[in-house]
Design an enzyme around this catalytic site. Structure first.
Site, PDB file in Angstrom:
ATOM      1  N   ASN A   7       0.854  -1.186   0.000  1.00 12.45           N
ATOM      2  CA  ASN A   7       0.000   0.000   0.000  1.00 12.45           C
ATOM      3  C   ASN A   7       0.895   1.242   0.000  1.00 12.45           C
ATOM      4  O   ASN A   7       1.702   1.444   0.917  1.00 12.45           O
ATOM      5  CB  ASN A   7      -0.891  -0.036   1.255  1.00 12.45           C
ATOM      6  CG  ASN A   7      -1.823   1.151   1.337  1.00 12.45           C
ATOM      7  OD1 ASN A   7      -1.416   2.286   1.092  1.00 12.45           O
ATOM      8  ND2 ASN A   7      -3.062   0.918   1.700  1.00 12.45           N
ATOM      9  N   HIS A  10       1.031   6.298   1.664  1.00 14.07           N
ATOM     10  CA  HIS A  10       1.822   7.281   2.409  1.00 14.07           C
ATOM     11  C   HIS A  10       2.960   7.908   1.598  1.00 14.07           C
ATOM     12  O   HIS A  10       3.556   8.886   2.039  1.00 14.07           O
ATOM     13  CB  HIS A  10       2.287   6.696   3.740  1.00 14.07           C
ATOM     14  CG  HIS A  10       1.107   6.421   4.635  1.00 14.07           C
ATOM     15  ND1 HIS A  10       0.160   7.380   4.909  1.00 14.07           N
ATOM     16  CD2 HIS A  10       0.680   5.284   5.239  1.00 14.07           C
ATOM     17  CE1 HIS A  10      -0.790   6.856   5.671  1.00 14.07           C
ATOM     18  NE2 HIS A  10      -0.499   5.583   5.879  1.00 14.07           N
ATOM     19  N   HIS A  43      -5.673   3.676  -1.565  1.00 15.41           N
ATOM     20  CA  HIS A  43      -7.002   3.950  -1.010  1.00 15.41           C
ATOM     21  C   HIS A  43      -7.413   5.349  -1.462  1.00 15.41           C
ATOM     22  O   HIS A  43      -6.824   6.338  -1.031  1.00 15.41           O
ATOM     23  CB  HIS A  43      -6.918   3.869   0.524  1.00 15.41           C
ATOM     24  CG  HIS A  43      -8.229   4.041   1.221  1.00 15.41           C
ATOM     25  ND1 HIS A  43      -8.363   3.865   2.576  1.00 15.41           N
ATOM     26  CD2 HIS A  43      -9.458   4.365   0.772  1.00 15.41           C
ATOM     27  CE1 HIS A  43      -9.630   4.071   2.930  1.00 15.41           C
ATOM     28  NE2 HIS A  43     -10.310   4.391   1.848  1.00 15.41           N
ATOM     29  N   ARG A  45      -9.545   7.909  -0.780  1.00 20.13           N
ATOM     30  CA  ARG A  45     -10.480   8.314   0.280  1.00 20.13           C
ATOM     31  C   ARG A  45     -11.387   9.417  -0.210  1.00 20.13           C
ATOM     32  O   ARG A  45     -11.010  10.214  -1.078  1.00 20.13           O
ATOM     33  CB  ARG A  45      -9.702   8.786   1.513  1.00 20.13           C
ATOM     34  CG  ARG A  45      -8.884   7.687   2.183  1.00 20.13           C
ATOM     35  CD  ARG A  45      -8.297   8.185   3.486  1.00 20.13           C
ATOM     36  NE  ARG A  45      -9.308   8.193   4.529  1.00 20.13           N
ATOM     37  CZ  ARG A  45      -9.411   7.286   5.495  1.00 20.13           C
ATOM     38  NH1 ARG A  45      -8.558   6.294   5.574  1.00 20.13           N
ATOM     39  NH2 ARG A  45     -10.362   7.375   6.397  1.00 20.13           N
ATOM     40  N   GLU A  70      -8.617   0.352  -2.715  1.00 18.29           N
ATOM     41  CA  GLU A  70      -9.444   0.351  -1.494  1.00 18.29           C
ATOM     42  C   GLU A  70     -10.389   1.529  -1.589  1.00 18.29           C
ATOM     43  O   GLU A  70      -9.977   2.633  -1.957  1.00 18.29           O
ATOM     44  CB  GLU A  70      -8.572   0.531  -0.256  1.00 18.29           C
ATOM     45  CG  GLU A  70      -7.745  -0.664   0.079  1.00 18.29           C
ATOM     46  CD  GLU A  70      -6.797  -0.362   1.229  1.00 18.29           C
ATOM     47  OE1 GLU A  70      -6.881   0.714   1.841  1.00 18.29           O
ATOM     48  OE2 GLU A  70      -5.959  -1.214   1.494  1.00 18.29           O
ATOM     49  N   THR A 101      -7.990   3.214   8.643  1.00 14.71           N
ATOM     50  CA  THR A 101      -9.245   2.467   8.669  1.00 14.71           C
ATOM     51  C   THR A 101      -9.384   1.691   9.988  1.00 14.71           C
ATOM     52  O   THR A 101      -8.677   0.717  10.219  1.00 14.71           O
ATOM     53  CB  THR A 101      -9.311   1.488   7.476  1.00 14.71           C
ATOM     54  OG1 THR A 101      -8.828   2.167   6.323  1.00 14.71           O
ATOM     55  CG2 THR A 101     -10.723   1.006   7.245  1.00 14.71           C
ATOM     56  N   GLU A 151     -10.799  -9.538   3.159  1.00 15.15           N
ATOM     57  CA  GLU A 151      -9.519  -9.165   3.755  1.00 15.15           C
ATOM     58  C   GLU A 151      -9.774  -9.015   5.243  1.00 15.15           C
ATOM     59  O   GLU A 151     -10.610  -8.196   5.657  1.00 15.15           O
ATOM     60  CB  GLU A 151      -8.993  -7.856   3.150  1.00 15.15           C
ATOM     61  CG  GLU A 151      -7.659  -7.450   3.776  1.00 15.15           C
ATOM     62  CD  GLU A 151      -6.979  -6.291   3.069  1.00 15.15           C
ATOM     63  OE1 GLU A 151      -7.161  -6.130   1.848  1.00 15.15           O
ATOM     64  OE2 GLU A 151      -6.254  -5.553   3.761  1.00 15.15           O
ATOM     65  N   HIS A 196      -3.525  -4.678   7.695  1.00 10.63           N
ATOM     66  CA  HIS A 196      -3.627  -3.558   8.631  1.00 10.63           C
ATOM     67  C   HIS A 196      -2.748  -3.793   9.855  1.00 10.63           C
ATOM     68  O   HIS A 196      -2.914  -4.782  10.564  1.00 10.63           O
ATOM     69  CB  HIS A 196      -5.068  -3.287   9.094  1.00 10.63           C
ATOM     70  CG  HIS A 196      -5.238  -1.838   9.469  1.00 10.63           C
ATOM     71  ND1 HIS A 196      -4.802  -1.333  10.659  1.00 10.63           N
ATOM     72  CD2 HIS A 196      -5.709  -0.776   8.772  1.00 10.63           C
ATOM     73  CE1 HIS A 196      -5.032  -0.029  10.694  1.00 10.63           C
ATOM     74  NE2 HIS A 196      -5.577   0.331   9.550  1.00 10.63           N
TER      75      HIS A 196
HETATM   76  N1  PXP Z   1      -5.724  -3.166   4.136  1.00  7.47           N
HETATM   77  C1  PXP Z   1      -6.702  -2.222   4.205  1.00  7.47           C
HETATM   78  C2  PXP Z   1      -8.065  -2.597   3.759  1.00  7.47           C
HETATM   79  C3  PXP Z   1      -6.421  -0.910   4.682  1.00  7.47           C
HETATM   80  O1  PXP Z   1      -7.418   0.002   4.760  1.00  7.47           O
HETATM   81  C4  PXP Z   1      -5.107  -0.593   5.047  1.00  7.47           C
HETATM   82  C5  PXP Z   1      -4.777   0.795   5.497  1.00  7.47           C
HETATM   83  O2  PXP Z   1      -4.985   1.689   4.456  1.00  7.47           O
HETATM   84  C6  PXP Z   1      -4.118  -1.590   4.928  1.00  7.47           C
HETATM   85  C7  PXP Z   1      -4.468  -2.878   4.492  1.00  7.47           C
HETATM   86  C8  PXP Z   1      -2.694  -1.336   5.243  1.00  7.47           C
HETATM   87  O3  PXP Z   1      -2.531  -1.051   6.602  1.00  7.47           O
HETATM   88  P1  PXP Z   1      -1.131  -0.574   7.151  1.00  7.47           P
HETATM   89  O4  PXP Z   1      -0.833   0.744   6.503  1.00  7.47           O
HETATM   90  O5  PXP Z   1      -1.330  -0.474   8.621  1.00  7.47           O
HETATM   91  O6  PXP Z   1      -0.115  -1.614   6.745  1.00  7.47           O
END
Ligand code: PXP
Length: 248
Positions: A7, A10, A43, A45, A70, A101, A151, A196
């Site tokens: 992901n 960031h 994601h 948003r 996402e 999330t 997920e 997550h």
């Molecule tokens: N999976 C989903 C559905 C998420 O919303 C997120 C956070 O955006 C992640 C995975 C990744 O989480 P993390 O950034 O804590 O690794």
């Protein structure tokens, strides 16, 4: 072998801090792919705090692997998804004030709303996943609305392990819930993903849950990349996942 979705939200958080054209999402995605990412997750948003609409259109064109979008179950974002046609969509709950999330989607209580969205996305050739807590009822609801995948939200797993340790009853109970939900998902033929709060220290135990298809990991990889570079940060996580799989 369990796959790794990275992901890169960031990377966009850093870019949006100054509203500059860098660091580039496209370059970041290519480096993650070089490091061994099997898919790239973003994601979009509703408040557009990091990823922008243009990013997903650009990624759709540039990625060599798969694009996982996402998104909240909102009509505005559904329309964008139908236009971009990512490989995967993961429907997540979204609150404006949250940092990230928090908690899974309550599929059971929104079946009527979600069934139509799932159907439209699937008809566009998109594989549709639901981001849920480790709960058998939620898995059954995902199956009822004909989602392709789930997920499992590993936020509690990560927090209990960090705060209370692997011998704590909280952590053990959460592992049991994840195992039960995973088994039910596999039984129903759902693709099983998790994500997550996963990081370099807590990835090992979750690798031991059988039937996992893919982990989606963002924050820990991007944070580590500040010191050691993005390609190495992805490579290191991929190695841990591969090694985790070998341990059972
Ligand atoms: N999976 C989903 C559905 C998420 O919303 C997120 C956070 O955006 C992640 C995975 C990744 O989480 P993390 O950034 O804590 O690794």
């Amino acid at each position: 072998m369990i796959k790794l979705g990275v992901n890169i939200d960031h990377i966009a958080t850093i870019r949006q801090a100054r509203k500059e054209g860098f660091p580039s999402i496209i370059e970041a995605a290519a480096i993650c792919e070089k490091g061994g990412a099997d898919s790239i997750t973003v994601h979009l948003r509703e408040d557009r705090r990091h990823i922008q609409d243009k990013d997903i259109y650009d990624l759709r064109k540039s990625l060599r692997t798969k694009l996982n979008l996402e998104m909240a179950a909102s009509e505005e974002i559904v329309k964008i998804a139908l236009d971009v046609k990512p490989n995967f969509v993961c429907i997540v709950p979204e609150k404006r004030q949250e940092l990230t999330t928090e908690g899974g989607l309550d599929v059971e209580n929104q079946k009527n709303k979600l069934v139509g969205i799932v159907d439209r996305l699937k008809k566009a050739g998109i594989i549709v996943s639901m981001f849920i807590d480790a709960n058998v009822e939620q898995v059954l609801a995902c199956n009822e609305i004909k989602a392709d995948a789930i997920e499992i939200h590993t936020g509690k797993y990560a927090r209990f392990l960090k705060e209370n340790g692997s011998n704590s009853s909280d952590f053990k109970e959460e592992i049991k819930r994840i195992s039960k939900a995973s088994q039910e998902a596999i039984k129903k033929g759902l693709i099983l993903n998790a994500g997550h709060g996963l990081d370099y220290d807590n990835i090992k135990q979750i690798c031991e849950i059988s039937g996992m298809n893919e982990f989606n990991i963002g924050f820990s990889i991007i944070a580590r990349s500040v010191f050691i570079g993005l390609e190495t940060a992805v490579k290191n996580m991929k190695e841990l996942i591969v090694r985790g799989l070998c341990s059972y």
